[in-house]
Structures are given as C-alpha cells and as structure tokens.
Motif scaffolding. Structure first.
Motif, PDB file in Angstrom:
ATOM      1  N   ILE A   1       0.842  -1.203   0.000  1.00  0.00           N
ATOM      2  CA  ILE A   1       0.000   0.000   0.000  1.00  0.00           C
ATOM      3  C   ILE A   1       0.874   1.249   0.000  1.00  0.00           C
ATOM      4  O   ILE A   1       0.606   2.220  -0.732  1.00  0.00           O
ATOM      5  N   LYS A   2       1.917   1.228   0.809  1.00  0.00           N
ATOM      6  CA  LYS A   2       2.812   2.384   0.887  1.00  0.00           C
ATOM      7  C   LYS A   2       3.471   2.663  -0.460  1.00  0.00           C
ATOM      8  O   LYS A   2       3.406   3.797  -0.974  1.00  0.00           O
ATOM      9  N   ILE A   3       4.091   1.656  -1.039  1.00  0.00           N
ATOM     10  CA  ILE A   3       4.805   1.860  -2.296  1.00  0.00           C
ATOM     11  C   ILE A   3       3.841   2.180  -3.436  1.00  0.00           C
ATOM     12  O   ILE A   3       4.107   3.055  -4.273  1.00  0.00           O
ATOM     13  N   SER A   4       2.684   1.502  -3.463  1.00  0.00           N
ATOM     14  CA  SER A   4       1.725   1.739  -4.545  1.00  0.00           C
ATOM     15  C   SER A   4       1.134   3.135  -4.478  1.00  0.00           C
ATOM     16  O   SER A   4       0.961   3.793  -5.507  1.00  0.00           O
ATOM     17  N   SER A   5       0.807   3.603  -3.286  1.00  0.00           N
ATOM     18  CA  SER A   5       0.236   4.947  -3.145  1.00  0.00           C
ATOM     19  C   SER A   5       1.209   6.009  -3.629  1.00  0.00           C
ATOM     20  O   SER A   5       0.840   6.925  -4.381  1.00  0.00           O
ATOM     21  N   LEU A   6       2.449   5.900  -3.201  1.00  0.00           N
ATOM     22  CA  LEU A   6       3.458   6.884  -3.604  1.00  0.00           C
ATOM     23  C   LEU A   6       3.771   6.789  -5.091  1.00  0.00           C
ATOM     24  O   LEU A   6       3.778   7.799  -5.810  1.00  0.00           O
ATOM     25  N   THR A   7       4.032   5.566  -5.561  1.00  0.00           N
ATOM     26  CA  THR A   7       4.406   5.391  -6.964  1.00  0.00           C
ATOM     27  C   THR A   7       3.284   5.818  -7.898  1.00  0.00           C
ATOM     28  O   THR A   7       3.532   6.448  -8.935  1.00  0.00           O
ATOM     29  N   ARG A   8       2.046   5.502  -7.541  1.00  0.00           N
ATOM     30  CA  ARG A   8       0.919   5.841  -8.408  1.00  0.00           C
ATOM     31  C   ARG A   8       0.769   7.343  -8.584  1.00  0.00           C
ATOM     32  O   ARG A   8       0.639   7.845  -9.703  1.00  0.00           O
TER      33      ARG A   8
ATOM     34  N   PRO B   1      12.244   2.602   4.500  1.00  0.00           N
ATOM     35  CA  PRO B   1      12.330   2.452   5.966  1.00  0.00           C
ATOM     36  C   PRO B   1      11.099   2.942   6.719  1.00  0.00           C
ATOM     37  O   PRO B   1      10.900   2.570   7.880  1.00  0.00           O
ATOM     38  N   LEU B   2      10.264   3.786   6.116  1.00  0.00           N
ATOM     39  CA  LEU B   2       9.098   4.327   6.830  1.00  0.00           C
ATOM     40  C   LEU B   2       7.987   3.295   6.923  1.00  0.00           C
ATOM     41  O   LEU B   2       7.785   2.491   6.009  1.00  0.00           O
ATOM     42  N   THR B   3       7.248   3.329   8.039  1.00  0.00           N
ATOM     43  CA  THR B   3       6.067   2.489   8.216  1.00  0.00           C
ATOM     44  C   THR B   3       4.851   3.383   8.392  1.00  0.00           C
ATOM     45  O   THR B   3       4.987   4.559   8.759  1.00  0.00           O
TER      46      THR B   3
ATOM     47  N   PHE C   1       1.987   8.859   8.848  1.00  0.00           N
ATOM     48  CA  PHE C   1       2.321   8.526   7.470  1.00  0.00           C
ATOM     49  C   PHE C   1       1.150   7.829   6.776  1.00  0.00           C
ATOM     50  O   PHE C   1       0.966   7.969   5.561  1.00  0.00           O
ATOM     51  N   ALA C   2       0.331   7.106   7.549  1.00  0.00           N
ATOM     52  CA  ALA C   2      -0.860   6.466   6.969  1.00  0.00           C
ATOM     53  C   ALA C   2      -1.823   7.514   6.425  1.00  0.00           C
ATOM     54  O   ALA C   2      -2.436   7.323   5.366  1.00  0.00           O
ATOM     55  N   SER C   3      -1.965   8.647   7.125  1.00  0.00           N
ATOM     56  CA  SER C   3      -2.832   9.719   6.633  1.00  0.00           C
ATOM     57  C   SER C   3      -2.262  10.347   5.375  1.00  0.00           C
ATOM     58  O   SER C   3      -3.009  10.726   4.455  1.00  0.00           O
ATOM     59  N   VAL C   4      -0.949  10.467   5.307  1.00  0.00           N
ATOM     60  CA  VAL C   4      -0.319  11.000   4.094  1.00  0.00           C
ATOM     61  C   VAL C   4      -0.572  10.068   2.915  1.00  0.00           C
ATOM     62  O   VAL C   4      -0.894  10.503   1.802  1.00  0.00           O
ATOM     63  N   LEU C   5      -0.454   8.763   3.145  1.00  0.00           N
ATOM     64  CA  LEU C   5      -0.720   7.796   2.077  1.00  0.00           C
ATOM     65  C   LEU C   5      -2.168   7.858   1.625  1.00  0.00           C
ATOM     66  O   LEU C   5      -2.466   7.731   0.432  1.00  0.00           O
TER      67      LEU C   5
END
Length: 478
Positions: A175-182, A276-278, A427-431
């Motif tokens: 979810i983290k990588i997909s949200s940012l990459t997208r 490294p971020l969660t 960071f979850a809210s940012v994603l």
C-alpha cells in the motif's frame, strides 16, 4: 499688350521654366509619397489582420491541446490505477483484520464457556492488532474511500477467513509503495502527455497555417484574412489527413508503454527512499517534501553519466524498430495487414518531434511542469488537508509573492496557504491523501493539475516557439 507679355516671358523664361519644373516635380513627389503611404497603410492593415488571425488560430490550437490531454489522460490513468490497486490492497487488509477479530472472538467465547460450564454473555471483541496499526488502517481506509471522485461506497466486508496470501506487513508495504508510486507516476505522465500533445498539435497547426497562406496567395484576392479551415480540395495537399492521423496515434506509446517504463524508475526510487518508513511513523511536512525531492532526483538523474538531464524521449516516442508495431497496435492499419514503416512525410514529422522534445527548451518546460505539479500535490493539497492539526493556524501569503524564481513557490503563485514545515501527520494519513489525489490528477474535472501546469510555467511560450519555428523548411514540404 501682347508685345509686353511676350517680352516678359522672354526675359523670365529661365525662371518660369525652373518654377514650372519645380511645381511638376513637387506634384509628382506628393503623388509618389501619397501612393507609398497608402501602400504602407494597406500593408500595416493586412499585417495587423494577419497577426490577429494567427494569434486567434494559435490560441484555438492551445485549447485543442488542452481538450486532447483531458481526453487521453483517463486511458493512462486507468492503466496506472490497475497496475497499482491501492483500494484493492486496502480492502484485503481490512478483510484480514476482520477475520482475525472474528477468530479471536470465537476462541475467547469457547474458552469462557468451557471454564464456567454455563452460557456466556456476549463480550466485546478484542483487538489483536496494535492500537497504532488499528488507527492507521481505520484512518487510511476511511480517508481513501470516502472522497475518491466517482467511486461507489465500499460495501461492508464479510468476516470470512481465507487462506492469507500476504502478511499484514507485506500488505502495508505494498500500500505504501503503490500509493506513492501511483501519484508520482501520474504527475510525470500528465507532464509528459501535455508536452507531447503541445508539440504534436502545434506542428500540425503550423503546417495547416502555411497551407492556408499558400492557398490565399494563389487565389490572389484582396482578402487578407487567413481562414481557420480550408475547404479547397485543390490545396488540400498540405493537410494530409491520413499522415496527420498516423502521426497523432504515436501518443499510444506513452499511454500504454511509456508510463510503464517511467513507473519502473519511480517505483525503484520510491522503495529506496521511503522503504524504511512504516504507516505508524509520524512524518513532518518538511521531511516528506525532502523525501519526495530525493525520489525526483533519483528518477530524473540520467543513467548515462555523460548527460546532465534525463532523456525523456524513450517514454514519449517508440524506438524506430517499434514504430510499425505502434501503428498497428493503435488501429491505423487493418489487423490482418502487414506492418508498414512510416511514410517520408510521417518520418519527417517524427524526426522534428524528436528534435523538439530533446531540445533544452523542452527540458526546461518539463522541469517547470514537474515543479508546479509536485508543489501543488504537497503544498497545495496534502499540506492543508493532512498536516494541519485541529486548532492550528496557517500562514497566508499574497498571491504571486514567491520566494524566488528558482523555488517552486516562485513558480506556482496560486498557493496562498503556507503550512509550517514542522507540522506532522501520521504517514498512513499521508498515504491516504496520496491515494485520493491520484484520482484527482488522473480524472479531475476540471483538472487543476493540468491548469496549473499550463498557466504557471513556460509551456505557452514553448508552444509559440514550436508553432512559429522552421517556417521555411515547412513551406518547402507543403
């Protein structure tokens, strides 16, 4: 009396001849100057009308570019969203949580009933995940699904335990990588599509304009107006419809292949920087901006050490050996026909397009579009919605009071809210905010990101340069 007049003319014949000569010369000079002034006035009027017409035609061409980008962007957006299904991953994570809660509740009920030997009253379902995890998931899911444009409400998920294919940690990482990459890929794709469309339509607009000028000159009439459309079949040679159609279909490469090449670079950079971020971590606005700029630096650093800027052309146009396949894939030729190489006229258009896209001016415009696009995403959208806590105030600046020409704030003048870089958020809210903005970037109507890139950069000046450049060569080919 007649004798006196004759004597007068005889005595003054030289003076009279000079006087009549001067009068005649003056008359001829006045007539000559008057004719020249009339011709100059006519030319000035014709030039003014021609300039107004070419300016009107140019502005109409830019509007066509905007409409074309808006029409083509959903195709790329659909492919990118399908490649990075953040919403599906979030649903899978919620299903795993619900299944774990149900399983824990059943085990607790069974243990309590066997110990007491009596029926047990309903108990509160215990949470088997950490409090931070639960809050992160709840925040991400609610913020992601509640405001996605055009998305139906997510149905209540059934508590059916299935064999998990991925662990919770793996799902959060995806979810983290997909949200940012997208989101990052969509900004890059929007910028590239805007640049490519401006080059293509302005090259064709220049070609049609020259065709209209030649048609007007051959008619040899007194109408100085250059008509926007030519209905003269005799002069339609400059408006090769089939060549134009084949040329425009080369945007298929970016919409179906180019974005994949680009997203691969973005994904690698995102994993390297944000790995490294969660989701439980707290991140400040300044830190997030710094990490995003690091991703951009990695993506835009050329692999070839001899170049100082990234080579955007492979994402925009196919290599020469792939051109026949692109024409076939885009539906230009019948499916059962043999692959055909581009014609000489199409080859000339593609070569000129490549030269323009590789020019320093195009690189500068691309850098400006990316700057305002990422600034709008971070400072214009995420900062006021995610990083501003309740009860906090934000600084406001007057529109256009950027900090400098080299800063993003100096390029994007429409942002009036400035959130302190020390403001923090989960960071979850940012994603979650990034997941929402991906749909705004790709399917927003009107598209604020596209409008900002068009108005806040040097894009129109570059378009004018393309529209007015290489007139002599284009006239020879028309």
């Amino acid at each position: 009396m007649f004798e006196g007049m004759r004597n007068f003319f005889k005595r003054n014949r030289t003076n009279l001849a000079v006087g009549f000569g001067l009068a005649g010369a003056g008359y001829l000079a006045v007539q000559f100057i008057g004719n020249k002034l009339s011709d100059a006035r006519t030319r000035m009027m014709s030039d003014r009308v021609a300039k107004e017409n070419i300016n009107r035609r140019f502005q109409q061409n830019q509007e066509d570019c905007t409409y074309t980008v808006v029409a083509l962007l959903p195709t790329a957006t659909e492919n990118i969203v399908k490649e990075f299904p953040v919403e599906s991953l979030t649903q899978e994570l919620q299903q795993k949580k619900a299944a774990r809660i149900a399983k824990s509740a059943a085990a607790s009920t069974t243990d309590a009933g066997s110990d007491a030997g009596t029926p047990v009253a309903p108990i509160t379902l215990p949470s088997v995940v950490k409090e931070d995890d639960a809050q992160s998931l709840q925040s991400f899911a609610s913020e992601t699904f509640s405001t996605v444009p055009g998305r139906e409400e997510v149905p209540q998920m059934t508590v059916v335990e299935k064999t998990p294919r991925k662990t919770k940690l793996q799902l959060w990482d995806e979810i983290k990588i997909s949200s940012l990459t997208r989101s990052f890929t969509l900004i890059y794709t929007l910028s590239l599509l805007t640049l490519l469309t401006r080059v293509q339509l302005n090259l064709l607009g220049r070609k049609n304009y020259l065709s209209s000028v030649l048609s007007l000159a051959e008619r040899n009439d007194n109408d100085p107006i250059i008509h926007l459309e030519s209905h003269d079949e005799e002069h339609a040679g400059g408006l090769d419809i089939e060549t134009n159609r084949q040329y425009l279909t080369f945007s298929w490469w970016l919409l179906h292949r180019g974005w994949r090449l680009l997203s691969a670079r973005v994904e690698v950079a995102t994993k390297q920087v944000f790995g490294p971020l969660t989701p439980r971590d707290t991140v400040s606005l300044g830190r997030f901006r710094q990490l995003t700029m690091e991703v951009r630096r990695i993506v835009e650093t050329p692999e070839d050490s001899t170049r100082t800027e990234i080579h955007w052309l492979p994402f925009l146009l196919p290599p020469s050996e792939e051109e026949p396949a692109v024409l076939a894939e885009s539906g230009t030729f019948p499916p059962d026909s043999t692959l055909q190489s581009p014609s000489a006229e199409l080859r000339r258009l593609l070569d000129e397009t490549s030269d323009l896209l590789e020019s320093p001016n195009a690189s500068t415009v691309m850098a400006h579009m990316l700057a305002v696009g990422f600034e709008l995403l971070i400072d214009g959208k995420l900062a006021p919605l995610t990083f501003v806590a309740k009860g906090k105030t934000v600084q406001t600046v007057a529109a256009g009071s950027g900090t400098g020409d080299d800063s993003d704030a100096g390029v994007l003048h429409r942002i009036t809210e400035v959130v302190d870089d020390n403001a923090t958020a989960k960071f979850a809210s940012v994603l979650a905010g990034l997941a929402r903005q991906a749909h705004v970037i790709g399917n927003g109507s009107p598209n604020e990101y596209l409008s900002t890139m068009e108005k806040g950069t040097q894009l129109e000046g570059f378009s004018a340069l393309v529209y007015s450049s290489n007139f002599e060569f284009a006239q020879e080919q028309t």
